[in-house]
Scaffold this motif. Structure first.
Motif, PDB file in Angstrom:
ATOM      1  N   LEU A   1       0.822  -1.212   0.000  1.00 45.95           N
ATOM      2  CA  LEU A   1       0.000   0.000   0.000  1.00 45.95           C
ATOM      3  C   LEU A   1       0.856   1.262   0.000  1.00 45.95           C
ATOM      4  O   LEU A   1       0.599   2.202  -0.758  1.00 45.95           O
ATOM      5  CB  LEU A   1      -0.927  -0.005   1.217  1.00 45.95           C
ATOM      6  N   SER A   2       1.889   1.282   0.826  1.00 44.68           N
ATOM      7  CA  SER A   2       2.721   2.485   0.929  1.00 44.68           C
ATOM      8  C   SER A   2       3.521   2.717  -0.352  1.00 44.68           C
ATOM      9  O   SER A   2       3.674   3.862  -0.789  1.00 44.68           O
ATOM     10  CB  SER A   2       3.672   2.373   2.129  1.00 44.68           C
ATOM     11  N   THR A   3       4.026   1.644  -0.974  1.00 49.80           N
ATOM     12  CA  THR A   3       4.768   1.818  -2.221  1.00 49.80           C
ATOM     13  C   THR A   3       3.851   2.276  -3.353  1.00 49.80           C
ATOM     14  O   THR A   3       4.252   3.075  -4.208  1.00 49.80           O
ATOM     15  CB  THR A   3       5.485   0.522  -2.629  1.00 49.80           C
ATOM     16  N   LEU A   4       2.609   1.771  -3.357  1.00 49.59           N
ATOM     17  CA  LEU A   4       1.664   2.203  -4.379  1.00 49.59           C
ATOM     18  C   LEU A   4       1.326   3.686  -4.220  1.00 49.59           C
ATOM     19  O   LEU A   4       1.389   4.455  -5.196  1.00 49.59           O
ATOM     20  CB  LEU A   4       0.385   1.373  -4.305  1.00 49.59           C
ATOM     21  N   LEU A   5       0.990   4.086  -3.006  1.00 48.34           N
ATOM     22  CA  LEU A   5       0.656   5.485  -2.761  1.00 48.34           C
ATOM     23  C   LEU A   5       1.845   6.393  -3.066  1.00 48.34           C
ATOM     24  O   LEU A   5       1.703   7.431  -3.728  1.00 48.34           O
ATOM     25  CB  LEU A   5       0.216   5.674  -1.308  1.00 48.34           C
ATOM     26  N   ARG A   6       3.005   5.998  -2.584  1.00 48.84           N
ATOM     27  CA  ARG A   6       4.180   6.843  -2.792  1.00 48.84           C
ATOM     28  C   ARG A   6       4.582   6.868  -4.261  1.00 48.84           C
ATOM     29  O   ARG A   6       5.069   7.884  -4.757  1.00 48.84           O
ATOM     30  CB  ARG A   6       5.341   6.330  -1.929  1.00 48.84           C
ATOM     31  N   GLY A   7       4.384   5.746  -4.953  1.00 49.07           N
ATOM     32  CA  GLY A   7       4.685   5.731  -6.376  1.00 49.07           C
ATOM     33  C   GLY A   7       3.816   6.708  -7.157  1.00 49.07           C
ATOM     34  O   GLY A   7       4.295   7.434  -8.031  1.00 49.07           O
ATOM     35  N   VAL A   8       2.523   6.737  -6.825  1.00 44.96           N
ATOM     36  CA  VAL A   8       1.609   7.676  -7.484  1.00 44.96           C
ATOM     37  C   VAL A   8       2.008   9.110  -7.158  1.00 44.96           C
ATOM     38  O   VAL A   8       2.031   9.981  -8.036  1.00 44.96           O
ATOM     39  CB  VAL A   8       0.156   7.398  -7.051  1.00 44.96           C
ATOM     40  N   TRP A   9       2.324   9.366  -5.881  1.00 44.39           N
ATOM     41  CA  TRP A   9       2.703  10.732  -5.472  1.00 44.39           C
ATOM     42  C   TRP A   9       4.003  11.173  -6.126  1.00 44.39           C
ATOM     43  O   TRP A   9       4.140  12.323  -6.536  1.00 44.39           O
ATOM     44  CB  TRP A   9       2.796  10.819  -3.955  1.00 44.39           C
ATOM     45  N   GLU A  10       4.963  10.260  -6.204  1.00 45.49           N
ATOM     46  CA  GLU A  10       6.237  10.624  -6.817  1.00 45.49           C
ATOM     47  C   GLU A  10       6.076  10.836  -8.321  1.00 45.49           C
ATOM     48  O   GLU A  10       6.731  11.701  -8.904  1.00 45.49           O
ATOM     49  CB  GLU A  10       7.294   9.546  -6.555  1.00 45.49           C
ATOM     50  N   PHE A  11       5.211  10.063  -8.951  1.00 46.81           N
ATOM     51  CA  PHE A  11       4.948  10.267 -10.369  1.00 46.81           C
ATOM     52  C   PHE A  11       4.351  11.653 -10.601  1.00 46.81           C
ATOM     53  O   PHE A  11       4.672  12.322 -11.585  1.00 46.81           O
ATOM     54  CB  PHE A  11       3.986   9.196 -10.885  1.00 46.81           C
ATOM     55  N   ASN A  12       3.484  12.079  -9.685  1.00 47.74           N
ATOM     56  CA  ASN A  12       2.828  13.378  -9.803  1.00 47.74           C
ATOM     57  C   ASN A  12       3.620  14.510  -9.154  1.00 47.74           C
ATOM     58  O   ASN A  12       3.095  15.624  -9.043  1.00 47.74           O
ATOM     59  CB  ASN A  12       1.429  13.317  -9.181  1.00 47.74           C
ATOM     60  N   ASN A  13       4.834  14.228  -8.726  1.00 43.79           N
ATOM     61  CA  ASN A  13       5.638  15.238  -8.045  1.00 43.79           C
ATOM     62  C   ASN A  13       5.945  16.402  -8.973  1.00 43.79           C
ATOM     63  O   ASN A  13       6.550  16.230 -10.026  1.00 43.79           O
ATOM     64  CB  ASN A  13       6.951  14.604  -7.555  1.00 43.79           C
ATOM     65  N   VAL A  14       5.510  17.585  -8.588  1.00 40.91           N
ATOM     66  CA  VAL A  14       5.778  18.787  -9.368  1.00 40.91           C
ATOM     67  C   VAL A  14       6.466  19.844  -8.513  1.00 40.91           C
ATOM     68  O   VAL A  14       7.426  20.489  -8.954  1.00 40.91           O
ATOM     69  CB  VAL A  14       4.481  19.370  -9.976  1.00 40.91           C
ATOM     70  N   ASP A  15       5.987  20.022  -7.271  1.00 44.54           N
ATOM     71  CA  ASP A  15       6.443  21.152  -6.456  1.00 44.54           C
ATOM     72  C   ASP A  15       7.946  21.144  -6.227  1.00 44.54           C
ATOM     73  O   ASP A  15       8.620  22.162  -6.419  1.00 44.54           O
ATOM     74  CB  ASP A  15       5.682  21.197  -5.125  1.00 44.54           C
ATOM     75  N   LEU A  16       8.506  20.007  -5.830  1.00 43.24           N
ATOM     76  CA  LEU A  16       9.933  19.984  -5.496  1.00 43.24           C
ATOM     77  C   LEU A  16      10.800  20.166  -6.738  1.00 43.24           C
ATOM     78  O   LEU A  16      11.714  20.996  -6.756  1.00 43.24           O
ATOM     79  CB  LEU A  16      10.292  18.683  -4.779  1.00 43.24           C
ATOM     80  N   LEU A  17      10.520  19.399  -7.784  1.00 42.66           N
ATOM     81  CA  LEU A  17      11.340  19.492  -8.989  1.00 42.66           C
ATOM     82  C   LEU A  17      11.158  20.844  -9.679  1.00 42.66           C
ATOM     83  O   LEU A  17      12.118  21.401 -10.222  1.00 42.66           O
ATOM     84  CB  LEU A  17      10.981  18.354  -9.946  1.00 42.66           C
ATOM     85  N   TYR A  18       9.947  21.374  -9.655  1.00 41.82           N
ATOM     86  CA  TYR A  18       9.686  22.652 -10.316  1.00 41.82           C
ATOM     87  C   TYR A  18      10.454  23.787  -9.642  1.00 41.82           C
ATOM     88  O   TYR A  18      11.029  24.645 -10.310  1.00 41.82           O
ATOM     89  CB  TYR A  18       8.192  22.953 -10.299  1.00 41.82           C
ATOM     90  N   THR A  19      10.473  23.784  -8.314  1.00 48.59           N
ATOM     91  CA  THR A  19      11.145  24.860  -7.587  1.00 48.59           C
ATOM     92  C   THR A  19      12.642  24.605  -7.405  1.00 48.59           C
ATOM     93  O   THR A  19      13.410  25.550  -7.250  1.00 48.59           O
ATOM     94  CB  THR A  19      10.498  25.069  -6.208  1.00 48.59           C
ATOM     95  N   LEU A  20      13.057  23.332  -7.442  1.00 48.19           N
ATOM     96  CA  LEU A  20      14.472  23.012  -7.230  1.00 48.19           C
ATOM     97  C   LEU A  20      15.278  23.104  -8.525  1.00 48.19           C
ATOM     98  O   LEU A  20      16.363  23.701  -8.560  1.00 48.19           O
ATOM     99  CB  LEU A  20      14.620  21.616  -6.635  1.00 48.19           C
ATOM    100  N   THR A  21      14.761  22.525  -9.589  1.00 44.08           N
ATOM    101  CA  THR A  21      15.513  22.477 -10.848  1.00 44.08           C
ATOM    102  C   THR A  21      14.768  23.108 -12.018  1.00 44.08           C
ATOM    103  O   THR A  21      15.389  23.409 -13.042  1.00 44.08           O
ATOM    104  CB  THR A  21      15.853  21.024 -11.221  1.00 44.08           C
ATOM    105  N   GLY A  22      13.443  23.262 -11.890  1.00 43.19           N
ATOM    106  CA  GLY A  22      12.662  23.769 -13.013  1.00 43.19           C
ATOM    107  C   GLY A  22      12.631  22.819 -14.193  1.00 43.19           C
ATOM    108  O   GLY A  22      12.299  23.202 -15.309  1.00 43.19           O
ATOM    109  N   GLY A  23      12.978  21.548 -13.955  1.00 45.08           N
ATOM    110  CA  GLY A  23      13.050  20.565 -15.043  1.00 45.08           C
ATOM    111  C   GLY A  23      14.402  20.513 -15.719  1.00 45.08           C
ATOM    112  O   GLY A  23      14.640  19.652 -16.570  1.00 45.08           O
ATOM    113  N   GLY A  24      15.306  21.402 -15.354  1.00 45.78           N
ATOM    114  CA  GLY A  24      16.630  21.457 -15.983  1.00 45.78           C
ATOM    115  C   GLY A  24      17.657  20.673 -15.182  1.00 45.78           C
ATOM    116  O   GLY A  24      17.316  19.985 -14.214  1.00 45.78           O
ATOM    117  N   PRO A  25      18.905  20.793 -15.569  1.00 43.04           N
ATOM    118  CA  PRO A  25      19.368  21.531 -16.758  1.00 43.04           C
ATOM    119  C   PRO A  25      19.112  20.750 -18.048  1.00 43.04           C
ATOM    120  O   PRO A  25      19.194  19.522 -18.057  1.00 43.04           O
ATOM    121  CB  PRO A  25      20.881  21.675 -16.504  1.00 43.04           C
ATOM    122  N   ALA A  26      18.791  21.472 -19.096  1.00 37.88           N
ATOM    123  CA  ALA A  26      18.547  20.900 -20.429  1.00 37.88           C
ATOM    124  C   ALA A  26      17.456  19.838 -20.394  1.00 37.88           C
ATOM    125  O   ALA A  26      17.529  18.837 -21.109  1.00 37.88           O
ATOM    126  CB  ALA A  26      19.843  20.315 -21.000  1.00 37.88           C
ATOM    127  N   GLY A  27      16.455  20.048 -19.530  1.00 36.64           N
ATOM    128  CA  GLY A  27      15.325  19.121 -19.460  1.00 36.64           C
ATOM    129  C   GLY A  27      15.648  17.786 -18.822  1.00 36.64           C
ATOM    130  O   GLY A  27      14.869  16.829 -18.938  1.00 36.64           O
TER     131      GLY A  27
END
Length: 301
Positions: A224-250
């Protein structure tokens, strides 16, 4: 007449629970169904606020574009898979280790548990701020490492394609490990102590007790925890968006981050909706397959 009254009074208690939960159920249905239907509708449209003359029904044109004419989609999907597998596996291993540690009896266990679980209460943006300060090439860890002769001054791990992935992984680990630790610890405390005593009497060591008693009891919690965390990590936007912005070079652009950039920065909400629909189908398929393969809820104890 008396029979009719009896029937009405007998039927009311059976219907009452459904009547009581109906308002909340309708409200939840509205919050869930309306956004999903809206995304599905816009996925079939050309809807770009910067090009209103092109707006209109597009059919499956957006989906055809995704699978045949958008290499960035495949790059983002591949990185999403890499990100999810790496994060979930590392968080699971470290979370189980932490749960086993704080499940022991020792002085200050309550304080230790509070410290272990505290990162889970920190928001993604605040987590990013903390780690951006730590990764700052002028005032962060890299400066002190350079003082010690490790690395060079002015090196930024977030701008180097060779280090940015693991830098982001480390930041997310700090926030995500407590989630596993909390769930695993709760399940650990439900295991009868008599099982360990009987195993010790039979000569089973700690390793055999862990693999033959602890892990089988933790199976459903782990699934259950791996399933929930897998879905959350797949949908992770806040940390990557503010930390790297998707870069460098995507290099750190996940599929949801690609959706956000397409919709918010590119203003192409029709194509972003199509990407969201595809991501939803992928998540749904993977979740069902994972639950089937793991036999979640089966009797393994």
């Amino acid at each position: 007449m008396a029979n009719a009254v009896a029937k009405r009074t007998g039927a009311t208690p059976r219907r009452l629970p459904y009547l009581l939960i109906a308002p909340a159920g309708l409200l939840m249905l509205g919050f869930i169904a309306y956004p999903m239907l809206s995304v599905l509708y816009y996925s079939l449209q050309n809807y770009n606020v910067t090009k209103p003359w092109r707006n209109g029904y597009a059919g499956f044109e957006n989906f055809t574009r995704i699978f045949t004419d958008d290499p960035q989609f495949w790059d983002a999907l591949a990185f999403s898979g890499k990100w999810v597998v790496t994060e979930v596996l590392l968080q699971l291993v470290l979370g189980v280790a932490l749960a086993l540690l704080v499940n022991q009896t020792f002085i200050g266990r309550g304080i230790a548990r509070a410290l272990v679980f505290s990162p889970w209460a920190v928001s993604g943006v605040l987590t990013t701020t903390i780690w951006m300060l730590l990764y700052n090439p002028s005032t962060g860890i890299s400066r002190y490492l350079a003082d010690a002769g490790i690395g060079t001054y002015g090196t930024s791990v977030l701008s180097d394609t060779g280090t940015v992935f693991w830098a982001a992984v480390l930041a997310e680990l700090w926030r995500g490990v407590p989630f596993f630790a909390i769930l695993i610890l709760a399940d650990l405390q439900s295991i009868p102590g008599d099982l360990y005593e009987a195993a010790s009497v039979d000569g089973a060591g700690r390793a055999r007790q862990f693999f033959h008693i602890t892990l089988p009891h933790l199976k459903d919690a782990i699934v259950l925890s791996t399933l929930l965390r897998g879905v959350w990590e797949f949908n992770n936007v806040d940390l990557l968006y503010t930390l790297t912005g998707g870069g460098p070079a995507g290099q750190t652009t996940t599929l949801p981050l690609y959706v956000a950039n397409t919709g918010i920065n590119g203003h192409d909400f029709g194509y972003a909706s199509a990407l969201t629909t595809v991501a939803f189908v992928i998540l749904l398929f993977c979740s069902i397959l994972y639950l089937r393969l793991s036999k979640f809820g089966g009797d393994t104890k």
